[in-house]
Structures are given as C-alpha cells and as structure tokens.
Design an enzyme around this catalytic site. Structure first.
Site, PDB file in Angstrom:
ATOM      1  N   ARG A  14       7.288  -6.223   2.543  1.00 27.06           N
ATOM      2  CA  ARG A  14       6.293  -5.781   3.705  1.00 27.06           C
ATOM      3  C   ARG A  14       5.884  -4.319   3.684  1.00 27.06           C
ATOM      4  O   ARG A  14       5.852  -3.507   4.620  1.00 27.06           O
ATOM      5  CB  ARG A  14       7.554  -5.832   5.095  1.00 27.06           C
ATOM      6  CG  ARG A  14       7.679  -7.210   5.484  1.00 27.06           C
ATOM      7  CD  ARG A  14       6.602  -8.261   5.183  1.00 27.06           C
ATOM      8  NE  ARG A  14       7.002  -9.348   6.106  1.00 27.06           N
ATOM      9  CZ  ARG A  14       6.992 -10.631   5.415  1.00 27.06           C
ATOM     10  NH1 ARG A  14       6.650 -10.791   3.874  1.00 27.06           N
ATOM     11  NH2 ARG A  14       7.116 -11.810   6.328  1.00 27.06           N
ATOM     12  N   LEU A  15       5.598  -3.733   2.435  1.00 30.53           N
ATOM     13  CA  LEU A  15       4.972  -2.447   2.097  1.00 30.53           C
ATOM     14  C   LEU A  15       3.315  -2.611   2.361  1.00 30.53           C
ATOM     15  O   LEU A  15       2.865  -2.644   1.302  1.00 30.53           O
ATOM     16  CB  LEU A  15       5.325  -1.740   1.133  1.00 30.53           C
ATOM     17  CG  LEU A  15       5.338  -0.204   1.074  1.00 30.53           C
ATOM     18  CD1 LEU A  15       6.126   0.334   1.953  1.00 30.53           C
ATOM     19  CD2 LEU A  15       5.616   0.393  -0.373  1.00 30.53           C
TER      20      LEU A  15
END
Length: 218
Positions: A197-198
């Site tokens: 989720r970066l």
C-alpha cells in the site's frame, strides 16, 4: 479481497514507478495514454468516470456521485454530456464545482480530476450529437432524466411516442435541454498501486498559467 498491486502476475500491465517527469508536459497526455492502454487491455468502457457533484437540496450540502462517460479530452479538461435538467445538471447549475475519478483496477491506476464545470458551446454539443446513434438521440428526447417513473411501461411508451414524433425526421435535432459540460481542472491526481500500500501519488495543480507538480504520501 486484497491485491498486492506490485505483483506483475496480479497486475500484468503495471510499468515503472510513476514519476513527476511523467506529467512534465502536462496532465492531459498521461491521462490520454492511460485510457488508451486500458482500451488496449480490453477494459470495458475505459473512458468511464465517477462524477461527483454537490447537492444543495437538503439542510446541508452533500456529495452525489454517479458514473458517466468522458466523451472529450483536451488540455482544457474532460467533457461529458447529459440532460441539463437532470439531477446532476441542476446540481452543477447551483454549484459548478465537480470531481471525476477514472479507475482501472487491471492496471492498478486511477486518476482524479477536480475543478469547475461549464457548459460547452452549442457547436461542440452539435458535433458530438452527430456521432450519436439514432436510438441514443431518441432516448435523449424521450427521457425526463432523474424524474420519477411510474413503471417501465411508462418509459417504453415515452420512447414509442418519441419514435412516432420523429418518424419522418432523418436528422433528429439536439434537444434544447441536453448538452455537454467541460470539467476544467485546477487539480489532477495520478495514482499507481504499489506493494504494501505504499502507492505512488502525483498531483498536478493548475492556477491559470502556473502549474505545480507534487508527490503525495499514500
């Protein structure tokens, strides 16, 4: 129900990390490229976008969203068409600010376009209208968009009446209550999914002739 966007097997169309240089020539070329790549991958209606407007009908403003099709793309903005007397038409008349989101999960990408809308000139609407199939033209005349309907039979009868009205008309004219809007952005954000989720987020802000580009944290 979770996809790791950095996995090329899960998202085969993913490419190198989204970078500020991708929008160095403006936001429109990248949005156009992403739409074209979604089309090449076989995404259905890759020009679909969720359009959000502001409703002032209740005790407090509230957001209202629905999916429409982008039918024009230029450095000035994105264009869509609708009934001016529809719910969204009335909302844009009261508050012209809107936001649109393009989403292509197969590519782990989305784009947010935010800004003020304005009606396109009549000749622009006419040019697009000439591209519409006869059935779509009849539907635009028959539908009192967003109004209540007693039944499906009532809608079918309205279409039948419209077909009779224009039976001898080869070139059905543009309804006076129908046309296009240009969403002229002051902000366009590009999102690219990444592992853990970066994600990559790049926003282009437009203030007249001035443009700034900034990376946002996910």
């Amino acid at each position: 129900m979770r996809v790791d966007y950095g996995d090329p097997q899960a998202v085969p169309a993913i490419e190198n990390d989204l970078d500020e240089s991708w929008v160095s020539q403006g936001w429109e070329p990248l949005l156009r490229r992403w739409i074209d790549q979604a089309r090449t991958l076989g995404v259905a209606e890759p020009n679909a976008m969720v359009l959000a407007t502001v409703s002032l009908a209740g005790p407090a403003p509230r957001p209202v969203a629905r999916t429409v099709l982008c039918k024009g793309l230029s450095p000035e903005g994105v264009t869509f068409y609708t009934n001016y007397d529809s719910a969204k038409g009335n909302q844009l008349a009261a508050d012209p600010y809107a936001a649109a989101t393009f989403l292509w999960p197969a590519l782990a990408r989305q784009v947010h376009v935010r800004g003020v809308t304005e009606r396109v000139p009549a000749e622009v609407t006419e040019a697009y209208w000439q591209l519409r199939p006869r059935e779509s033209r009849l539907g635009a005349w028959a539908s009192r968009q967003s109004r209540p309907a007693a039944s499906r039979a009532e809608l079918d009868q309205a279409l039948a009446d419209t077909e009779t009205r224009f039976a001898e008309v080869d070139d059905i004219p543009v309804p006076p209550f129908w046309g296009g809007y240009l969403l002229r952005p002051d902000e366009v954000e590009f999102w690219q999914g990444r592992r853990g989720r970066l994600h990559n987020r790049i926003v282009v802000r437009i203030d007249g002739a001035n443009t700034t580009i900034e990376r946002l944290q996910p």
